[in-house]
Scaffold this active site. Sequence first.
Site, PDB file in Angstrom:
ATOM      1  N   ALA A 105       0.864  -1.178   0.000  1.00 29.76           N
ATOM      2  CA  ALA A 105       0.000   0.000   0.000  1.00 29.76           C
ATOM      3  C   ALA A 105       0.900   1.226   0.000  1.00 29.76           C
ATOM      4  O   ALA A 105       2.054   1.159   0.428  1.00 29.76           O
ATOM      5  CB  ALA A 105      -0.864  -0.008   1.254  1.00 29.76           C
ATOM      6  N   GLY A 148       0.651  -5.045   0.736  1.00 30.22           N
ATOM      7  CA  GLY A 148      -0.483  -5.097  -0.190  1.00 30.22           C
ATOM      8  C   GLY A 148      -0.109  -5.723  -1.531  1.00 30.22           C
ATOM      9  O   GLY A 148      -0.959  -6.283  -2.220  1.00 30.22           O
ATOM     10  N   GLU A 151      -0.422  -9.315  -0.991  1.00 30.36           N
ATOM     11  CA  GLU A 151      -1.864  -9.588  -0.861  1.00 30.36           C
ATOM     12  C   GLU A 151      -2.556  -9.535  -2.227  1.00 30.36           C
ATOM     13  O   GLU A 151      -3.451 -10.333  -2.510  1.00 30.36           O
ATOM     14  CB  GLU A 151      -2.495  -8.577   0.105  1.00 30.36           C
ATOM     15  N   GLU A 171       4.286  -5.221   7.148  1.00 27.15           N
ATOM     16  CA  GLU A 171       3.505  -4.167   7.809  1.00 27.15           C
ATOM     17  C   GLU A 171       3.918  -3.976   9.266  1.00 27.15           C
ATOM     18  O   GLU A 171       3.840  -2.881   9.812  1.00 27.15           O
ATOM     19  CB  GLU A 171       2.012  -4.503   7.748  1.00 27.15           C
TER      20      GLU A 171
HETATM   21  N1  CO8 Z   1       4.622   3.237  -0.211  1.00 28.08           N
HETATM   22  C1  CO8 Z   1       5.047   4.422  -0.680  1.00 28.08           C
HETATM   23  N2  CO8 Z   1       6.256   4.592  -1.250  1.00 28.08           N
HETATM   24  C2  CO8 Z   1       7.054   3.522  -1.353  1.00 28.08           C
HETATM   25  C3  CO8 Z   1       6.678   2.259  -0.869  1.00 28.08           C
HETATM   26  C4  CO8 Z   1       5.392   2.135  -0.292  1.00 28.08           C
HETATM   27  N3  CO8 Z   1       4.920   0.964   0.144  1.00 28.08           N
HETATM   28  N4  CO8 Z   1       7.701   1.385  -1.080  1.00 28.08           N
HETATM   29  C5  CO8 Z   1       8.654   2.082  -1.687  1.00 28.08           C
HETATM   30  N5  CO8 Z   1       8.288   3.374  -1.841  1.00 28.08           N
HETATM   31  C6  CO8 Z   1       9.033   4.463  -2.453  1.00 28.08           C
HETATM   32  C7  CO8 Z   1      10.149   4.931  -1.530  1.00 28.08           C
HETATM   33  O1  CO8 Z   1       9.659   5.830  -0.557  1.00 28.08           O
HETATM   34  C8  CO8 Z   1      11.075   5.563  -2.527  1.00 28.08           C
HETATM   35  O2  CO8 Z   1      10.553   6.845  -2.869  1.00 28.08           O
HETATM   36  P1  CO8 Z   1      11.544   8.148  -2.906  1.00 28.08           P
HETATM   37  O3  CO8 Z   1      12.513   7.835  -4.026  1.00 28.08           O
HETATM   38  O4  CO8 Z   1      10.611   9.265  -3.218  1.00 28.08           O
HETATM   39  O5  CO8 Z   1      12.216   8.220  -1.584  1.00 28.08           O
HETATM   40  C9  CO8 Z   1      10.937   4.684  -3.766  1.00 28.08           C
HETATM   41  O6  CO8 Z   1       9.716   3.991  -3.609  1.00 28.08           O
HETATM   42  C10 CO8 Z   1      12.043   3.664  -3.888  1.00 28.08           C
HETATM   43  O7  CO8 Z   1      12.087   2.933  -2.661  1.00 28.08           O
HETATM   44  P2  CO8 Z   1      13.455   2.703  -1.836  1.00 28.08           P
HETATM   45  O8  CO8 Z   1      14.404   3.829  -2.075  1.00 28.08           O
HETATM   46  O9  CO8 Z   1      13.060   2.402  -0.433  1.00 28.08           O
HETATM   47  O10 CO8 Z   1      13.990   1.381  -2.589  1.00 28.08           O
HETATM   48  P3  CO8 Z   1      14.950   0.271  -1.986  1.00 28.08           P
HETATM   49  O11 CO8 Z   1      15.342  -0.591  -3.144  1.00 28.08           O
HETATM   50  O12 CO8 Z   1      16.028   0.865  -1.160  1.00 28.08           O
HETATM   51  O13 CO8 Z   1      14.023  -0.581  -0.973  1.00 28.08           O
HETATM   52  C11 CO8 Z   1      12.009  -1.744  -0.340  1.00 28.08           C
HETATM   53  C12 CO8 Z   1      12.958  -1.336  -1.494  1.00 28.08           C
HETATM   54  C13 CO8 Z   1      12.713  -2.733   0.594  1.00 28.08           C
HETATM   55  C14 CO8 Z   1      10.822  -2.429  -1.002  1.00 28.08           C
HETATM   56  C15 CO8 Z   1      11.564  -0.491   0.464  1.00 28.08           C
HETATM   57  O14 CO8 Z   1      11.117   0.500  -0.448  1.00 28.08           O
HETATM   58  C16 CO8 Z   1      10.456  -0.749   1.436  1.00 28.08           C
HETATM   59  O15 CO8 Z   1      10.712  -1.269   2.500  1.00 28.08           O
HETATM   60  N6  CO8 Z   1       9.231  -0.363   1.072  1.00 28.08           N
HETATM   61  C17 CO8 Z   1       8.079  -0.505   1.956  1.00 28.08           C
HETATM   62  C18 CO8 Z   1       7.590  -1.920   1.987  1.00 28.08           C
HETATM   63  C19 CO8 Z   1       6.432  -2.023   2.940  1.00 28.08           C
HETATM   64  O16 CO8 Z   1       6.531  -1.748   4.112  1.00 28.08           O
HETATM   65  N7  CO8 Z   1       5.283  -2.453   2.400  1.00 28.08           N
HETATM   66  C20 CO8 Z   1       4.071  -2.602   3.186  1.00 28.08           C
HETATM   67  C21 CO8 Z   1       3.265  -1.361   3.135  1.00 28.08           C
HETATM   68  S1  CO8 Z   1       1.888  -1.390   4.240  1.00 28.08           S
HETATM   69  C22 CO8 Z   1       0.754  -2.294   3.407  1.00 28.08           C
HETATM   70  O17 CO8 Z   1       0.959  -2.743   2.319  1.00 28.08           O
HETATM   71  C23 CO8 Z   1      -0.526  -2.485   4.157  1.00 28.08           C
HETATM   72  C24 CO8 Z   1      -1.456  -3.332   3.366  1.00 28.08           C
HETATM   73  C25 CO8 Z   1      -2.825  -2.878   3.571  1.00 28.08           C
HETATM   74  C26 CO8 Z   1      -3.739  -3.320   2.516  1.00 28.08           C
HETATM   75  C27 CO8 Z   1      -3.318  -3.008   1.115  1.00 28.08           C
HETATM   76  C28 CO8 Z   1      -3.674  -1.645   0.677  1.00 28.08           C
HETATM   77  C29 CO8 Z   1      -3.303  -1.342  -0.757  1.00 28.08           C
END
Ligand code: CO8
Length: 297
Positions: A105, A148, A151, A171
């Site tokens: 998400a 997500g 999911e 999450e």
């Molecule tokens: N949301 C918003 N932005 C994101 C997300 C995200 N989930 N994941 C990555 N991004 C963005 C980063 O903020 C970054 O943006 P910016 O360049 O503007 O800073 C860009 O994408 C690239 O990401 P990274 O620089 O972090 O890339 P890395 O290769 O270093 O890391 C990762 C990749 C490991 C995937 C890392 O980005 C990460 O940990 N992302 C978050 C993963 C996460 O926690 N996902 C769960 C989110 S909560 C959720 O899904 C709840 C589910 C609820 C139901 C579903 C609803 C749709």
Amino acid sequence: MASVRSVTRFLLGKNIFNNNLVAPTSNANFVKFYSAAPAYENIKIDVVGSKKNVGLIQLNRPKALNALCKPLFVELGKAVTDFDSDNSISAIIITGNEKAFAAGADIKEMQNNTYSDNVRAGFLREWEDISNCGKPIIAAVNGFALGGGCELAMLCDIIYAGEKAKFGQPEINIGTIPGAGGTQRLPRYVGKSKAMEIVLTGNFIDAYEAEKMGLVSRVFPVEKLLEETIKLAERIGTHSPLIVKLAKQAVNQAYETQLKAGLQFEKSIFYGTFATADRREGMTAFVEKRSPNFKNE
Ligand code: CO8
């Protein structure tokens, strides 16, 4: 290494993901059907396969690792619903790019949501468009399928993965829990102990582990994934669409009996995390690119 787009072009000729609208000249009905379709901003759609009977949807927010913001999900729901009601389409593929299927998400979008906002807006209700689809949906997962994103893959009927895919429900790292089926579907795929480990640690699993656990049905080299997924969709497309639909309903019954209650329960807890300070801190820390300082409140 070839990108999804170049591989698809190579395989299928012209007009693959060239436009936001689909306009394959070989399929007049499709052109007609989609001539009034909106120009998508967060996804790309096309019709592929030798019989042009496979609907292909590519999530297209590469800079945000295909984070599933609401506009993306509205478009995805519309594209799936349109393919579902198009008689020339036998199966649907959802894919991302080599780095990410979807990293979850959109944390930035939901960072400031409150419990009341979620309840009032019915947060995530667009997801029902995917689960209501009668046609088979296949997820072709390269790269991250997290939160997500994992999911969404599990909402599909079959998951094929590229060998560098990574699955996870992280999450917990940002002070919330899976909110679109992760706590209910994952145990049904992989069993309780493995699901608990994945949900409680936030650790990622690779494509081969996911295959061993039964989350993924097959793993392919990255550049072969889409080609193999299209072959699978075409094979399904050789069968009666009616019987395919009934078979899908029947298999889903095995998973969905009692699932509804579980999903409702999950949603109330997911919403509830938005009433906690730790959820706010977790998402704020992510956006500010620092470690979270959880207070257990
Ligand atoms: N949301 C918003 N932005 C994101 C997300 C995200 N989930 N994941 C990555 N991004 C963005 C980063 O903020 C970054 O943006 P910016 O360049 O503007 O800073 C860009 O994408 C690239 O990401 P990274 O620089 O972090 O890339 P890395 O290769 O270093 O890391 C990762 C990749 C490991 C995937 C890392 O980005 C990460 O940990 N992302 C978050 C993963 C996460 O926690 N996902 C769960 C989110 S909560 C959720 O899904 C709840 C589910 C609820 C139901 C579903 C609803 C749709």
